[in-house]
Design a protein around this motif. Structure first.
Motif, mmCIF file in Angstrom:
data_model
loop_
_atom_site.group_PDB
_atom_site.id
_atom_site.type_symbol
_atom_site.label_atom_id
_atom_site.label_comp_id
_atom_site.label_asym_id
_atom_site.label_seq_id
_atom_site.Cartn_x
_atom_site.Cartn_y
_atom_site.Cartn_z
ATOM 1 N N ARG A 94 15.125 10.550 16.883
ATOM 2 C CA ARG A 94 15.918 11.449 16.531
ATOM 3 C C ARG A 94 16.054 11.665 15.087
ATOM 4 O O ARG A 94 16.509 10.760 14.334
ATOM 5 N N THR A 95 16.072 12.918 14.675
ATOM 6 C CA THR A 95 16.118 13.249 13.123
ATOM 7 C C THR A 95 17.436 13.237 12.688
ATOM 8 O O THR A 95 18.391 13.872 13.529
ATOM 9 N N PHE A 96 17.848 13.118 11.497
ATOM 10 C CA PHE A 96 19.244 13.392 10.928
ATOM 11 C C PHE A 96 19.430 14.804 10.668
ATOM 12 O O PHE A 96 18.434 15.470 10.140
ATOM 13 N N LYS A 97 20.695 15.235 11.220
ATOM 14 C CA LYS A 97 20.950 16.730 11.035
ATOM 15 C C LYS A 97 22.052 16.805 10.555
ATOM 16 O O LYS A 97 23.117 16.127 10.765
ATOM 17 N N PHE A 98 22.378 17.384 9.455
ATOM 18 C CA PHE A 98 23.652 17.431 8.594
ATOM 19 C C PHE A 98 24.277 18.945 8.952
ATOM 20 O O PHE A 98 23.693 19.978 8.790
ATOM 21 N N CYS A 99 25.458 18.729 9.660
ATOM 22 C CA CYS A 99 26.346 19.744 10.109
ATOM 23 C C CYS A 99 27.343 20.402 9.080
ATOM 24 O O CYS A 99 27.996 19.503 8.568
ATOM 25 N N ASN A 100 27.100 21.601 8.689
ATOM 26 C CA ASN A 100 28.001 22.119 7.276
ATOM 27 C C ASN A 100 29.433 21.894 7.422
ATOM 28 O O ASN A 100 30.259 21.837 6.441
ATOM 29 N N PHE A 101 29.993 21.794 8.800
ATOM 30 C CA PHE A 101 31.312 21.910 8.997
ATOM 31 C C PHE A 101 32.030 20.707 8.306
ATOM 32 O O PHE A 101 33.156 20.653 8.082
ATOM 33 N N VAL A 102 31.438 19.748 8.160
ATOM 34 C CA VAL A 102 31.681 18.470 7.643
ATOM 35 C C VAL A 102 32.357 18.556 6.217
ATOM 36 O O VAL A 102 33.193 17.795 5.721
ATOM 37 N N ILE A 103 31.913 19.323 5.475
ATOM 38 C CA ILE A 103 32.163 19.480 3.989
ATOM 39 C C ILE A 103 33.713 19.985 4.040
ATOM 40 O O ILE A 103 34.310 19.684 2.878
ATOM 41 N N HIS A 104 34.126 20.574 4.943
ATOM 42 C CA HIS A 104 35.535 21.071 4.968
ATOM 43 C C HIS A 104 36.526 20.021 5.507
ATOM 44 O O HIS A 104 37.780 20.065 5.414
ATOM 45 N N LYS A 105 35.988 18.533 5.936
ATOM 46 C CA LYS A 105 36.717 17.581 6.354
ATOM 47 C C LYS A 105 37.521 16.911 5.284
ATOM 48 O O LYS A 105 36.684 16.569 4.032
ATOM 49 N N MET A 162 30.901 13.009 11.571
ATOM 50 C CA MET A 162 30.588 13.941 12.469
ATOM 51 C C MET A 162 30.829 13.448 13.855
ATOM 52 O O MET A 162 31.431 14.461 14.883
ATOM 53 N N TRP A 163 30.603 12.221 14.323
ATOM 54 C CA TRP A 163 30.926 11.939 15.712
ATOM 55 C C TRP A 163 32.381 11.676 15.746
ATOM 56 O O TRP A 163 32.921 11.775 16.955
ATOM 57 N N CYS A 164 33.295 11.289 14.739
ATOM 58 C CA CYS A 164 34.519 11.442 14.842
ATOM 59 C C CYS A 164 35.324 12.653 15.159
ATOM 60 O O CYS A 164 36.332 12.716 15.583
ATOM 61 N N ASN A 165 34.548 13.848 15.124
ATOM 62 C CA ASN A 165 34.945 15.026 15.392
ATOM 63 C C ASN A 165 34.496 15.130 16.977
ATOM 64 O O ASN A 165 34.849 16.446 17.434
ATOM 65 N N GLY A 166 33.920 14.343 17.378
ATOM 66 C CA GLY A 166 33.675 14.561 18.790
ATOM 67 C C GLY A 166 32.783 15.761 19.100
ATOM 68 O O GLY A 166 31.836 16.253 18.239
ATOM 69 N N ASP A 167 32.261 15.878 20.580
ATOM 70 C CA ASP A 167 31.356 17.078 20.970
ATOM 71 C C ASP A 167 31.970 18.531 20.463
ATOM 72 O O ASP A 167 32.829 18.756 21.167
ATOM 73 N N LEU A 168 31.475 19.032 19.474
ATOM 74 C CA LEU A 168 32.017 20.636 19.227
ATOM 75 C C LEU A 168 32.050 21.388 20.226
ATOM 76 O O LEU A 168 33.159 21.875 20.587
ATOM 77 N N HIS A 169 31.064 21.446 21.092
ATOM 78 C CA HIS A 169 31.124 22.593 22.406
ATOM 79 C C HIS A 169 32.124 22.184 23.325
ATOM 80 O O HIS A 169 32.944 23.064 24.016
ATOM 81 N N GLU A 170 32.499 20.889 23.703
ATOM 82 C CA GLU A 170 33.323 20.240 24.371
ATOM 83 C C GLU A 170 34.652 20.557 24.165
ATOM 84 O O GLU A 170 35.626 20.967 24.668
ATOM 85 N N ARG A 171 34.842 20.380 22.615
ATOM 86 C CA ARG A 171 36.039 20.477 22.152
ATOM 87 C C ARG A 171 36.576 21.873 21.882
ATOM 88 O O ARG A 171 37.886 22.338 22.425
ATOM 89 N N VAL A 172 35.805 22.822 22.034
ATOM 90 C CA VAL A 172 35.904 24.396 21.982
ATOM 91 C C VAL A 172 36.456 24.681 23.358
ATOM 92 O O VAL A 172 37.701 25.244 23.573
ATOM 93 N N VAL A 173 35.795 24.101 24.490
ATOM 94 C CA VAL A 173 36.267 24.540 25.834
ATOM 95 C C VAL A 173 37.663 24.025 26.161
ATOM 96 O O VAL A 173 38.624 24.592 26.722
ATOM 97 N N LYS A 174 37.892 22.601 25.601
ATOM 98 C CA LYS A 174 39.167 22.001 25.813
ATOM 99 C C LYS A 174 40.183 22.872 25.285
ATOM 100 O O LYS A 174 41.429 22.929 25.853
ATOM 101 N N LEU A 175 40.068 22.998 24.051
ATOM 102 C CA LEU A 175 40.944 23.975 23.123
ATOM 103 C C LEU A 175 41.240 25.053 23.712
ATOM 104 O O LEU A 175 42.367 25.770 23.539
ATOM 105 N N ARG A 176 40.308 26.027 24.175
ATOM 106 C CA ARG A 176 40.294 27.071 24.821
ATOM 107 C C ARG A 176 41.361 27.250 25.940
ATOM 108 O O ARG A 176 42.357 27.746 26.301
ATOM 109 N N ASP A 177 41.037 26.003 27.038
ATOM 110 C CA ASP A 177 41.908 25.933 28.092
ATOM 111 C C ASP A 177 43.473 25.509 27.894
ATOM 112 O O ASP A 177 44.446 25.956 28.349
ATOM 113 N N LEU A 212 35.224 27.601 14.059
ATOM 114 C CA LEU A 212 34.739 27.747 12.531
ATOM 115 C C LEU A 212 33.798 26.472 12.447
ATOM 116 O O LEU A 212 32.396 26.722 11.845
ATOM 117 N N ASP A 213 34.228 25.272 12.963
ATOM 118 C CA ASP A 213 33.022 24.221 13.236
ATOM 119 C C ASP A 213 31.736 24.405 13.846
ATOM 120 O O ASP A 213 30.941 24.101 13.534
#
Length: 341
Positions: free
Chosen positions: A242-253, A291-306, A340-341
């Motif tokens: 598994r390669t390392f992937k940098f997610c841009n959203f973490v720079i706002h944390k 990044m892991w501390c922010n959890g699964d982004l897609h799952e978080r969007v679904v939960k917050l939408r509900d 946004l994330d």
């Protein structure tokens, strides 16, 4: 769950006493500084390595045996490629999973002048290994960093400098470590002593890529003065790491600046480009954690939408409830941040 197999190296400073033989049977793969003479090798090895295959570098040593190597042939095949009085180079081939990698078991000479022969041998072996996974482990009889001693010092000795130059030329780094920090306990008397890290498990970039989940455990020395080093390697690995992937959203944390600053302050010796690469590698683990501390982004969007849907339904039923309006506003902010994330 991924199964693991272990490779160990332990400087026991003499294998003849029976209590030491009992200690070794728990973890051994490579026994360093055994002091076993040629005429006693067979009897002791058959006792220490029951039902195991074994070999030694006794023929290359002036006195006694410096490195004994034993392995379970039901688990792993070992091909010895070369040996001197300070190192045994092998090719490991696991029966389960068909994993192959090079490994060098090391017991460096106490004299820094003699150790130069070892550094030269390792540099030559690097050319043979090429771009294949390679790990080296054992007693290097020299510290690598200033903080490898319990007694603080600001002086880099000639032995440390030569060891560091060798490691840099080999492009080797320490395997992720657990257990004791200092691996050697000098015991001049019962109340004082010196603790140092001179036993190491090191890996090249190819080993890191293929066996990213590997780690080294340095256990207590028990009745001896050196800590046993045990390398844990997964038996089943991913075909493609598994390669390392940098997610841009973490720079706002909020913690991003602190994480980068802490990783970039680590002291690295070597050429400038080597320093940059090493520091970037240091940052992979803490950035993954962030990044892991922010959890699964897609799952978080679904939960917050509900949650937002539910908050707006409650507000629609009670439009004058100020607490519900505040709750709906908070849910909306969290949902927008997740989007946004």
């Amino acid at each position: 769950m991924v199964s693991m197999f272990s490779i160990a190296a332990w400087n026991i400073r003499g294998l003849n006493p029976t209590p030491k033989q009992n200690e070794v049977t728990d973890v051994v793969c490579a026994v360093l500084e055994s002091h076993v003479t040629m005429d006693k090798l067979g009897g002791i090895c058959n006792k220490v390595f029951p039902r195991w295959d074994w070999l030694s570098n006794a023929n290359t040593c002036v006195r006694g045996t410096r490195i004994l190597l034993g392995w379970d042939s039901d688990v792993v095949n070992v091909m010895v490629l070369a040996m001197t009085d300070q190192v045994v180079h092998c090719l490991i081939d696991t029966i389960e999973g068909n994993n192959k990698f090079f490994i060098s078991f090391i017991y460096a000479n106490n004299n820094y002048f003699r150790r130069r022969l070892l550094w030269r041998d390792l540099s030559m072996h690097k050319g043979f290994v090429g771009n294949y996974p390679w790990v080296m482990m054992g007693d290097f009889n020299a510290s690598l960093y200033l903080d490898d001693s319990s007694v603080s010092t600001l002086k880099i000795t000639l032995a440390m400098r030569e060891f560091s130059e060798c490691v840099e030329s080999l492009r080797m780094t320490d395997v992720n470590q657990k257990g004791l920090r200092y691996t050697w306990n000098q015991r001049p008397n019962a109340t004082t002593g010196l603790l140092k890290k001179i036993d190491r498990v090191m890996e090249n970039n190819e080993f890191i890529s293929k066996y990213s989940d590997s780690y080294a455990v340095f256990q207590p020395y028990r009745i001896l003065d050196h800590s046993p080093a045990i390398l844990k390697i997964p038996m089943a690995i991913r075909n493609r790491p598994r390669t390392f992937k940098f997610c841009n959203f973490v720079i706002h944390k909020p913690d991003f600046q602190n994480v980068v600053s802490k990783g970039w302050k680590k002291v690295v010796e070597g050429h400038n480009m080597y320093k940059v690469v090493k520091k970037m590698r240091f940052l992979k683990k803490p950035l993954r954690k962030l990044m892991w501390c922010n959890g699964d982004l897609h799952e978080r969007v679904v939960k917050l939408r509900d949650s937002l849907n539910n908050a707006q339904r409650l507000l629609d039923a009670n439009p004058y409830d100020m607490q519900l309006r505040m709750d709906e506003n908070q849910c909306l902010q969290k949902y927008n941040n997740a989007l946004l994330d």
